[in-house]
Design a protein around this motif. Sequence first.
Motif, PDB file in Angstrom:
ATOM      1  N   ASP A  15       0.813  -1.215   0.000  1.00 41.57           N
ATOM      2  CA  ASP A  15       0.000   0.000   0.000  1.00 41.57           C
ATOM      3  C   ASP A  15       0.848   1.268   0.000  1.00 41.57           C
ATOM      4  O   ASP A  15       0.720   2.127   0.861  1.00 41.57           O
ATOM      5  N   VAL A  16       1.739   1.369  -0.976  1.00 45.40           N
ATOM      6  CA  VAL A  16       2.591   2.549  -1.105  1.00 45.40           C
ATOM      7  C   VAL A  16       1.734   3.716  -1.594  1.00 45.40           C
ATOM      8  O   VAL A  16       1.062   3.618  -2.615  1.00 45.40           O
ATOM      9  N   THR A  17       1.761   4.807  -0.857  1.00 45.56           N
ATOM     10  CA  THR A  17       0.964   5.980  -1.221  1.00 45.56           C
ATOM     11  C   THR A  17       1.793   6.952  -2.057  1.00 45.56           C
ATOM     12  O   THR A  17       3.022   6.864  -2.106  1.00 45.56           O
ATOM     13  N   ASP A  18       1.096   7.905  -2.663  1.00 46.12           N
ATOM     14  CA  ASP A  18       1.790   8.957  -3.405  1.00 46.12           C
ATOM     15  C   ASP A  18       2.677   9.772  -2.463  1.00 46.12           C
ATOM     16  O   ASP A  18       3.743  10.232  -2.858  1.00 46.12           O
ATOM     17  N   ASP A  19       2.237   9.934  -1.220  1.00 44.97           N
ATOM     18  CA  ASP A  19       3.049  10.652  -0.229  1.00 44.97           C
ATOM     19  C   ASP A  19       4.350   9.906   0.064  1.00 44.97           C
ATOM     20  O   ASP A  19       5.397  10.531   0.234  1.00 44.97           O
ATOM     21  N   ASP A  20       4.289   8.567   0.123  1.00 45.12           N
ATOM     22  CA  ASP A  20       5.500   7.763   0.343  1.00 45.12           C
ATOM     23  C   ASP A  20       6.486   7.962  -0.802  1.00 45.12           C
ATOM     24  O   ASP A  20       7.694   8.126  -0.583  1.00 45.12           O
ATOM     25  N   VAL A  21       5.972   7.933  -2.020  1.00 48.15           N
ATOM     26  CA  VAL A  21       6.820   8.081  -3.211  1.00 48.15           C
ATOM     27  C   VAL A  21       7.428   9.480  -3.243  1.00 48.15           C
ATOM     28  O   VAL A  21       8.625   9.651  -3.487  1.00 48.15           O
ATOM     29  N   ARG A  22       6.627  10.497  -2.975  1.00 48.51           N
ATOM     30  CA  ARG A  22       7.136  11.872  -2.983  1.00 48.51           C
ATOM     31  C   ARG A  22       8.161  12.088  -1.878  1.00 48.51           C
ATOM     32  O   ARG A  22       9.173  12.762  -2.085  1.00 48.51           O
ATOM     33  N   ALA A  23       7.941  11.509  -0.701  1.00 52.23           N
ATOM     34  CA  ALA A  23       8.895  11.654   0.400  1.00 52.23           C
ATOM     35  C   ALA A  23      10.245  11.052   0.028  1.00 52.23           C
ATOM     36  O   ALA A  23      11.296  11.634   0.316  1.00 52.23           O
ATOM     37  N   ALA A  24      10.232   9.908  -0.625  1.00 46.34           N
ATOM     38  CA  ALA A  24      11.483   9.284  -1.062  1.00 46.34           C
ATOM     39  C   ALA A  24      12.174  10.152  -2.110  1.00 46.34           C
ATOM     40  O   ALA A  24      13.395  10.343  -2.075  1.00 46.34           O
ATOM     41  N   ALA A  25      11.390  10.698  -3.046  1.00 45.08           N
ATOM     42  CA  ALA A  25      11.944  11.572  -4.078  1.00 45.08           C
ATOM     43  C   ALA A  25      12.549  12.823  -3.455  1.00 45.08           C
ATOM     44  O   ALA A  25      13.637  13.271  -3.845  1.00 45.08           O
ATOM     45  N   LEU A  26      11.861  13.394  -2.489  1.00 44.68           N
ATOM     46  CA  LEU A  26      12.361  14.588  -1.804  1.00 44.68           C
ATOM     47  C   LEU A  26      13.687  14.300  -1.100  1.00 44.68           C
ATOM     48  O   LEU A  26      14.632  15.090  -1.198  1.00 44.68           O
ATOM     49  N   GLN A  27      13.763  13.166  -0.417  1.00 44.00           N
ATOM     50  CA  GLN A  27      15.020  12.807   0.248  1.00 44.00           C
ATOM     51  C   GLN A  27      16.146  12.660  -0.766  1.00 44.00           C
ATOM     52  O   GLN A  27      17.271  13.109  -0.527  1.00 44.00           O
ATOM     53  N   TYR A  28      15.851  12.029  -1.885  1.00 46.45           N
ATOM     54  CA  TYR A  28      16.860  11.832  -2.925  1.00 46.45           C
ATOM     55  C   TYR A  28      17.356  13.172  -3.466  1.00 46.45           C
ATOM     56  O   TYR A  28      18.564  13.409  -3.565  1.00 46.45           O
ATOM     57  N   VAL A  29      16.426  14.061  -3.805  1.00 46.02           N
ATOM     58  CA  VAL A  29      16.812  15.363  -4.362  1.00 46.02           C
ATOM     59  C   VAL A  29      17.586  16.179  -3.322  1.00 46.02           C
ATOM     60  O   VAL A  29      18.569  16.853  -3.659  1.00 46.02           O
ATOM     61  N   ARG A  30      17.187  16.112  -2.071  1.00 44.40           N
ATOM     62  CA  ARG A  30      17.931  16.806  -1.012  1.00 44.40           C
ATOM     63  C   ARG A  30      19.357  16.288  -0.930  1.00 44.40           C
ATOM     64  O   ARG A  30      20.303  17.067  -0.797  1.00 44.40           O
ATOM     65  N   LYS A  31      19.520  14.972  -1.009  1.00 42.68           N
ATOM     66  CA  LYS A  31      20.853  14.376  -0.908  1.00 42.68           C
ATOM     67  C   LYS A  31      21.718  14.783  -2.096  1.00 42.68           C
ATOM     68  O   LYS A  31      22.866  15.199  -1.929  1.00 42.68           O
ATOM     69  N   ILE A  32      21.167  14.680  -3.289  1.00 42.49           N
ATOM     70  CA  ILE A  32      21.921  14.988  -4.505  1.00 42.49           C
ATOM     71  C   ILE A  32      22.294  16.467  -4.572  1.00 42.49           C
ATOM     72  O   ILE A  32      23.414  16.829  -4.928  1.00 42.49           O
ATOM     73  N   SER A  33      21.329  17.341  -4.224  1.00 43.93           N
ATOM     74  CA  SER A  33      21.569  18.781  -4.351  1.00 43.93           C
ATOM     75  C   SER A  33      22.375  19.353  -3.194  1.00 43.93           C
ATOM     76  O   SER A  33      23.005  20.400  -3.337  1.00 43.93           O
ATOM     77  N   GLY A  34      22.312  18.677  -2.046  1.00 41.17           N
ATOM     78  CA  GLY A  34      22.981  19.213  -0.868  1.00 41.17           C
ATOM     79  C   GLY A  34      22.161  20.274  -0.144  1.00 41.17           C
ATOM     80  O   GLY A  34      22.634  20.901   0.786  1.00 41.17           O
ATOM     81  N   PHE A  35      20.909  20.467  -0.584  1.00 41.57           N
ATOM     82  CA  PHE A  35      20.026  21.453   0.038  1.00 41.57           C
ATOM     83  C   PHE A  35      18.934  20.751   0.834  1.00 41.57           C
ATOM     84  O   PHE A  35      18.246  19.890   0.310  1.00 41.57           O
ATOM     85  N   ARG A  36      18.767  21.159   2.071  1.00 45.09           N
ATOM     86  CA  ARG A  36      17.597  20.708   2.840  1.00 45.09           C
ATOM     87  C   ARG A  36      16.386  21.504   2.364  1.00 45.09           C
ATOM     88  O   ARG A  36      15.316  20.971   2.143  1.00 45.09           O
ATOM     89  N   ALA A  37      16.572  22.787   2.233  1.00 46.46           N
ATOM     90  CA  ALA A  37      15.558  23.683   1.692  1.00 46.46           C
ATOM     91  C   ALA A  37      16.290  24.638   0.760  1.00 46.46           C
ATOM     92  O   ALA A  37      17.169  25.373   1.195  1.00 46.46           O
ATOM     93  N   PRO A  38      15.966  24.622  -0.524  1.00 45.36           N
ATOM     94  CA  PRO A  38      16.691  25.464  -1.469  1.00 45.36           C
ATOM     95  C   PRO A  38      16.340  26.940  -1.298  1.00 45.36           C
ATOM     96  O   PRO A  38      15.304  27.286  -0.739  1.00 45.36           O
TER      97      PRO A  38
END
Length: 76
Positions: A15-38
């Motif tokens: 039961d993976v929700t859209d929120d679960d998928v977006r949260a994972a994507a957000l963590q990935y982009v934060r890690k790659i960019s080095g920004f917690r909040a751009p």
Amino acid sequence: MCRSIKTLREPYTSDVTDDDVRAAALQYVRKISGFRAPSARNAEAFERAVAAVTAATRALLDDLELRRTGRDAAAS
């Protein structure tokens, strides 16, 4: 790399929700960019990246063909 991103496919989770998928994507982009909040000037690019990674993740999860276990195959 992103050790806190959880696996989003069965049998690890159901039961993976859209929120679960977006949260994972957000963590990935934060890690790659080095920004917690751009910064304001990078916010649009950051959000586009999160949306793209979210879409790619959902497509991957939807397209995966998982090997069925003996229990799952017997139920069919």
